[in-house]
Design an enzyme around this catalytic site. Structure first.
Site, PDB file in Angstrom:
ATOM      1  N   THR A  20      16.579  -2.929  72.819  1.00  0.00           N
ATOM      2  CA  THR A  20      17.283  -4.188  72.540  1.00  0.00           C
ATOM      3  C   THR A  20      16.597  -5.380  73.213  1.00  0.00           C
ATOM      4  O   THR A  20      16.285  -6.383  72.572  1.00  0.00           O
ATOM      5  CB  THR A  20      18.741  -4.083  73.046  1.00  0.00           C
ATOM      6  OG1 THR A  20      19.364  -2.984  72.389  1.00  0.00           O
ATOM      7  CG2 THR A  20      19.523  -5.351  72.772  1.00  0.00           C
ATOM      8  N   CYS A  25      23.397  -9.906  81.269  1.00  0.00           N
ATOM      9  CA  CYS A  25      23.896 -10.864  80.270  1.00  0.00           C
ATOM     10  C   CYS A  25      25.155 -11.585  80.756  1.00  0.00           C
ATOM     11  O   CYS A  25      25.244 -12.820  80.677  1.00  0.00           O
ATOM     12  CB  CYS A  25      24.164 -10.137  78.952  1.00  0.00           C
ATOM     13  SG  CYS A  25      25.018  -8.555  79.145  1.00  0.00           S
ATOM     14  N   ARG A  59      31.828  -6.150  75.630  1.00  0.00           N
ATOM     15  CA  ARG A  59      31.592  -5.326  74.442  1.00  0.00           C
ATOM     16  C   ARG A  59      31.273  -3.901  74.919  1.00  0.00           C
ATOM     17  O   ARG A  59      30.699  -3.717  75.999  1.00  0.00           O
ATOM     18  CB  ARG A  59      30.462  -5.905  73.581  1.00  0.00           C
ATOM     19  CG  ARG A  59      29.082  -5.947  74.254  1.00  0.00           C
ATOM     20  CD  ARG A  59      28.303  -4.666  73.998  1.00  0.00           C
ATOM     21  NE  ARG A  59      26.992  -4.653  74.598  1.00  0.00           N
ATOM     22  CZ  ARG A  59      26.702  -4.098  75.765  1.00  0.00           C
ATOM     23  NH1 ARG A  59      27.647  -3.535  76.495  1.00  0.00           N
ATOM     24  NH2 ARG A  59      25.453  -4.090  76.196  1.00  0.00           N
ATOM     25  N   HIS A  81      30.278 -10.449  74.347  1.00  0.00           N
ATOM     26  CA  HIS A  81      31.271 -10.451  75.431  1.00  0.00           C
ATOM     27  C   HIS A  81      32.052 -11.770  75.350  1.00  0.00           C
ATOM     28  O   HIS A  81      31.525 -12.778  74.870  1.00  0.00           O
ATOM     29  CB  HIS A  81      30.612 -10.451  76.809  1.00  0.00           C
ATOM     30  CG  HIS A  81      29.650  -9.350  77.085  1.00  0.00           C
ATOM     31  ND1 HIS A  81      30.019  -8.029  77.179  1.00  0.00           N
ATOM     32  CD2 HIS A  81      28.313  -9.370  77.342  1.00  0.00           C
ATOM     33  CE1 HIS A  81      28.955  -7.294  77.494  1.00  0.00           C
ATOM     34  NE2 HIS A  81      27.907  -8.085  77.587  1.00  0.00           N
TER      35      HIS A  81
HETATM   36  P1  NAD Z   1      17.638   0.071  75.327  1.00  0.00           P
HETATM   37  O1  NAD Z   1      18.136   1.438  75.553  1.00  0.00           O
HETATM   38  O2  NAD Z   1      17.960  -0.639  74.072  1.00  0.00           O
HETATM   39  O3  NAD Z   1      16.044   0.036  75.466  1.00  0.00           O
HETATM   40  C1  NAD Z   1      15.355   0.756  76.474  1.00  0.00           C
HETATM   41  C2  NAD Z   1      14.061   1.270  75.866  1.00  0.00           C
HETATM   42  O4  NAD Z   1      13.308   1.930  76.886  1.00  0.00           O
HETATM   43  C3  NAD Z   1      14.305   2.286  74.761  1.00  0.00           C
HETATM   44  O5  NAD Z   1      13.458   1.991  73.675  1.00  0.00           O
HETATM   45  C4  NAD Z   1      13.923   3.645  75.412  1.00  0.00           C
HETATM   46  O6  NAD Z   1      13.388   4.567  74.482  1.00  0.00           O
HETATM   47  C5  NAD Z   1      12.861   3.199  76.392  1.00  0.00           C
HETATM   48  N1  NAD Z   1      12.721   4.110  77.535  1.00  0.00           N
HETATM   49  C6  NAD Z   1      13.608   5.038  77.989  1.00  0.00           C
HETATM   50  N2  NAD Z   1      13.107   5.646  79.088  1.00  0.00           N
HETATM   51  C7  NAD Z   1      11.891   5.093  79.322  1.00  0.00           C
HETATM   52  C8  NAD Z   1      10.906   5.311  80.308  1.00  0.00           C
HETATM   53  N3  NAD Z   1      11.066   6.217  81.275  1.00  0.00           N
HETATM   54  N4  NAD Z   1       9.780   4.555  80.253  1.00  0.00           N
HETATM   55  C9  NAD Z   1       9.598   3.641  79.291  1.00  0.00           C
HETATM   56  N5  NAD Z   1      10.507   3.380  78.319  1.00  0.00           N
HETATM   57  C10 NAD Z   1      11.650   4.111  78.347  1.00  0.00           C
HETATM   58  O7  NAD Z   1      18.104  -0.773  76.613  1.00  0.00           O
HETATM   59  P2  NAD Z   1      18.327  -2.334  76.683  1.00  0.00           P
HETATM   60  O8  NAD Z   1      19.693  -2.640  76.214  1.00  0.00           O
HETATM   61  O9  NAD Z   1      17.164  -3.035  76.089  1.00  0.00           O
HETATM   62  O10 NAD Z   1      18.360  -2.538  78.263  1.00  0.00           O
HETATM   63  C11 NAD Z   1      17.183  -2.675  79.022  1.00  0.00           C
HETATM   64  C12 NAD Z   1      17.543  -3.343  80.337  1.00  0.00           C
HETATM   65  O11 NAD Z   1      18.069  -4.647  80.045  1.00  0.00           O
HETATM   66  C13 NAD Z   1      18.615  -2.649  81.179  1.00  0.00           C
HETATM   67  O12 NAD Z   1      18.362  -2.885  82.539  1.00  0.00           O
HETATM   68  C14 NAD Z   1      19.893  -3.366  80.765  1.00  0.00           C
HETATM   69  O13 NAD Z   1      20.900  -3.289  81.735  1.00  0.00           O
HETATM   70  C15 NAD Z   1      19.374  -4.782  80.617  1.00  0.00           C
HETATM   71  N6  NAD Z   1      20.176  -5.635  79.738  1.00  0.00           N
HETATM   72  C16 NAD Z   1      20.687  -5.161  78.585  1.00  0.00           C
HETATM   73  C17 NAD Z   1      21.460  -5.989  77.802  1.00  0.00           C
HETATM   74  C18 NAD Z   1      22.101  -5.494  76.551  1.00  0.00           C
HETATM   75  O14 NAD Z   1      23.197  -5.923  76.254  1.00  0.00           O
HETATM   76  N7  NAD Z   1      21.492  -4.623  75.795  1.00  0.00           N
HETATM   77  C19 NAD Z   1      21.684  -7.312  78.177  1.00  0.00           C
HETATM   78  C20 NAD Z   1      21.097  -7.801  79.342  1.00  0.00           C
HETATM   79  C21 NAD Z   1      20.340  -6.940  80.145  1.00  0.00           C
END
Ligand code: NAD
Length: 343
Positions: free
Chosen positions: A13, A142, A170, A222
């Site tokens: 994401t 976020c 959410r 959210h």
């Molecule tokens: P996500 O699960 O959508 O994406 C993570 C990606 O990393 C996936 O493609 C997964 O296959 C890959 N991955 C898994 N293990 C791995 C590893 N060991 N090495 C390399 N890649 C690996 O997660 P996201 O929602 O993009 O969240 C990423 C970070 O951003 C988290 O810290 C999350 O808390 C933060 N975040 C997320 C959101 C949200 O709402 N999605 C908002 C703000 C911050």
């Protein structure tokens, strides 16, 4: 012009959105992204001309068997970049921290990591100058980004004495097929405060803030109900005029647009924004209510995209590409089309 070379570890994401945003910056070059699985997102990245790297040598075969060309491993990527944006799942970035340090690469982590993963927790409107030339930053989550944008904007003009906020979270992102709740409102956590206020204090340690949170069965955005005590008596009009002028915050008038839900915000964005993203903090104008020095309002946060501008600014901060918050905001926001009319 100095062009900073950027790699992204984790292409989910957040990672895919940061990749696209980096691609739009004249002072940055996207060298590649690290993919864990050879899935639809890998095919799309390949078609978009993005260099695909894998975590370790053993993974190369499974990508090549699916016809995905691999440029190398994470180690190879780290040897080609100035900055790595870690967008791996929460808690995973910390496991990579020593590797990034050993390769001499500056690192940007996300809000799912503990604050001590990086030298500073970061939010552009609050502490850009403190983040300049650091080796690592953590872009706060976020919800925290949304709270901080509001608080720091109001603090500059009115002074903020205290904040109380109820966060309606959410449950999952739209692509997450295995997370609930499906039919419940879950206290998150059952005690007060929730961690969000504590996270705000990582950036603003002086602030009196308490937050509580529940999770609801929706994937779109959210919503926060925020109550602030300011240092001055204010009117509704004072607040509206400051928020209207602020970068990264938009007001939605329910009376003018008919919008009174997250569903309608996202529906409007789908017409005019890539992926239907809304990286701005959306404040419901009609909810803005003042009594003396007290302010109360509702705001909505598009969790998938709100932290993307801050990730771009964080890259500029650690590399010294922009000396002030104003300088990076102006480049980031025009390149991403922030505050372009949504309705
Ligand atoms: P996500 O699960 O959508 O994406 C993570 C990606 O990393 C996936 O493609 C997964 O296959 C890959 N991955 C898994 N293990 C791995 C590893 N060991 N090495 C390399 N890649 C690996 O997660 P996201 O929602 O993009 O969240 C990423 C970070 O951003 C988290 O810290 C999350 O808390 C933060 N975040 C997320 C959101 C949200 O709402 N999605 C908002 C703000 C911050």
């Amino acid at each position: 012009m100095l062009v900073v070379r950027v790699g992204i570890n984790g292409y989910g994401t957040i990672g895919k959105r940061v990749a696209h945003a980096v691609f739009l910056q004249d002072d940055m070059e996207l060298i590649g992204v690290v993919k864990k699985t050879p899935d639809y997102a890998a095919f799309q990245a390949q078609r978009a001309g993005i260099g695909i790297y894998v975590i370790k040598d053993d993974d190369i075969k499974k990508f090549e068997e699916k016809g995905i060309e691999v440029k190398g491993t994470l180690n190879d990527l780290l040897s080609k970049v100035d900055v790595i944006v870690d967008a791996t799942p929460g808690g995973t970035g910390a496991k990579y921290r020593d590797l990034y340090v050993s390769k001499g690469v500056k690192a940007i982590f996300q809000g799912g990591e503990k604050p001590n993963v990086a030298e500073r927790s970061f939010s552009t409107l609050c502490n850009y100058e403190e983040a300049l030339n650091k080796n690592s930053l953590r872009v706060v989550s976020c919800n925290t980004t949304g709270l901080l944008r509001l608080i720091c904007t109001l603090h500059k003009t009115f002074g903020v004495e205290s904040v109380r906020a109820v966060i309606v979270r959410r449950a999952a992102d739209p692509k997450e097929i295995k997370r609930g709740p499906i039919n419940a409102i879950v206290l998150n956590p059952p005690t007060i405060p929730s961690h969000h206020g504590e996270d705000v204090k990582e950036v603003l340690p002086w602030l009196d803030i308490i937050t509580a949170a529940v999770v609801v069965p929706t994937t779109l955005m959210h919503v926060h109900n925020v109550m602030l005590k300011l240092s001055k008596t204010v009117t509704r009009e004072d607040i509206i005029s400051v928020l209207e002028e602020s970068p990264r915050i938009i007001l939605v008038s329910s009376e003018a647009t008919g919008i009174r839900s997250t569903a309608e915000i996202i529906e409007a964005a789908r017409e005019v924004r890539k992926r239907g993203d809304v990286p701005e903090l959306v404040v419901f104008e009609d909810s803005i209510t003042t009594r003396g020095n007290e302010l109360m309002l509702f705001q909505a946060i598009h969790q998938e995209s709100i932290v993307i501008p801050e990730n771009i600014d964080a890259i500029r901060a650690v590399t010294g590409l922009a000396p002030t918050a104003e300088a990076t905001i102006s480049i980031t926001d025009s390149s991403l089309g922030l505050k372009a009319p949504l309705w």
